[in-house]
Scaffold this active site. Structure first.
Site, PDB file in Angstrom:
ATOM      1  CB  SER A 120      -0.312   5.064  -1.513  1.00  0.00           C
ATOM      2  OG  SER A 120       1.330   4.862  -0.603  1.00  0.00           O
ATOM      3  CG  LEU A 124      -1.849  -0.913   1.073  1.00  0.00           C
ATOM      4  CD1 LEU A 124      -3.140  -0.900   2.352  1.00  0.00           C
ATOM      5  CD2 LEU A 124      -3.079  -0.074  -0.314  1.00  0.00           C
ATOM      6  CE1 TYR A 125       5.593   5.643   2.222  1.00  0.00           C
ATOM      7  CE2 TYR A 125       7.328   4.381   1.621  1.00  0.00           C
ATOM      8  CZ  TYR A 125       7.069   5.532   2.025  1.00  0.00           C
ATOM      9  OH  TYR A 125       7.796   6.364   1.739  1.00  0.00           O
ATOM     10  CG  LEU A 126       6.863   0.246  -1.398  1.00  0.00           C
ATOM     11  CD1 LEU A 126       7.755  -0.947  -2.337  1.00  0.00           C
ATOM     12  CD2 LEU A 126       7.976   1.044  -1.769  1.00  0.00           C
TER      13      LEU A 126
END
Length: 341
Positions: free
Chosen positions: A215, A211-213
């Protein structure tokens, strides 16, 4: 239809533990030891060595920095204010923002602080309007705010907040702020937009950082695409791919704390270099070779990442905070799989 069931997890009546507010003194001391410090600097972006070049770029100009209540954003705000800029900082924590602003003012710097949640569209638009009302323009816009999340899809699958909060902080909020300010930058025919992204954009797939990468990649690609559209308007865009930094955002990761890192102040000087020189890309140069090899050897790289996922446990703090927020859509997956053969 079977009754819905919840994936086994931590008891929801137990409050999630608080996130650390920074790296522990023992871990920080280990990273500041000579060899570890040199490794951290070696794997970092180019740093600002001539403050006069930053002053030439920002003196008398309006510099907006998001996520400036601590860490890299706070250090960068101080550097820009010391160089003569009118700094406008924003973040969600009003108390921490005021501490940063007070420190800058004590040195004679010019700073305005705004409490803003980038996930709230009305707050983003109100912030953009306030900056334009008070200062009439934005010369440099630094997207530094972000939400880190190191959690497997098995845990995030019943936590819609993980998806929405990460997208809001890392993609939707920065896009909305840029779109609010961009017409005024284009009308003046000048400006500089700096995206403080992550070195993970240039690396192979990394388990638990999905999810972090994703986004961060969404905003990175959006900004790179519009850079082609606004180049003729005199607006430069820099993608600054930051390596590991000792900030509150990375303090809870038990893997990052074992890898070479840089202090928030060193990382801020790297971003300041990008502001002063306006490169299209700021990154540790060997990462470009890593990016190329990752594309050429995607299959082997993904298999290696899968093996690492099996061997490296879920971060303890992330797992303990992953309280489920909704039921599975159709009951117990194991029961359904058994019924269907």
């Amino acid at each position: 239809m079977p009754a819905t069931s919840r994936r086994p997890s931590t008891d929801e009546t137990t409050a999630a533990p608080d996130l650390p507010q920074g790296w522990s003194p023992a871990v920080t001391a280990r990273h500041e030891a000579r060899l570890m410090h040199l490794a951290g600097r070696f794997t970092s972006t180019r740093t600002l060595r001539r403050p006069d070049l930053l002053a030439r770029a920002v003196r008398g100009r309006v510099v907006v920095i998001t996520g400036a209540s601590s860490g890299v954003g706070a250090a960068l705000a101080g550097l820009c204010a010391d160089a003569g800029a009118q700094v406008v900082i924003c973040a969600r924590s009003a108390d921490l923002l005021e501490e940063v602003a007070s420190e800058i003012r004590s040195r004679g710097g010019l700073v305005d602080a705004h409490c803003v949640d980038l996930g709230d569209d009305d707050q983003v638009r109100a912030f953009a309007a306030a900056v334009l009302r008070d200062h009439g323009r934005v010369d440099v816009l630094v997207h530094n705010a972000g939400k880190s999340l190191n959690r497997s899809v098995a845990l995030s699958g019943v936590r819609p907040k993980d998806l929405h909060a990460t997208l809001a902080a890392n993609y939707i909020g920065p896009v909305r702020l840029t779109m609010a300010l961009l017409p005024y930058m284009r009308a003046r025919g000048e400006g500089h937009i700096v995206n403080v992204s992550t070195a993970g954009m240039l690396m192979p797939a990394v388990p638990r950082w999905s999810l972090y990468l994703a986004s961060k990649a969404a905003f990175d690609w959006w900004l790179r695409c519009i850079a082609c559209e606004i180049a003729d308007d005199g607006i430069d865009v820099t993608s600054h791919y930051l390596g590991s930094a000792r900030t509150k955002m990375s303090a809870s990761d038990n893997v990052l704390t074992r890898l070479p890192s840089q202090s928030a102040e060193d990382a801020a000087r790297g971003v300041a270099h990008s502001i002063a020189h306006r490169p299209r890309v700021g990154a540790w140069r060997p990462l470009f070779a890593v990016a190329g090899m990752s594309a050429l050897l995607r299959g082997p790289a993904d298999r290696l990442a899968a093996r690492a996922y099996r061997r490296i446990p879920e971060p303890r703090l992330s797992a303990s905070r992953a309280l489920p927020q909704e039921d599975l859509v159709f009951g117990d997956p194991a029961e359904l799989a058994q019924r269907c053969g």
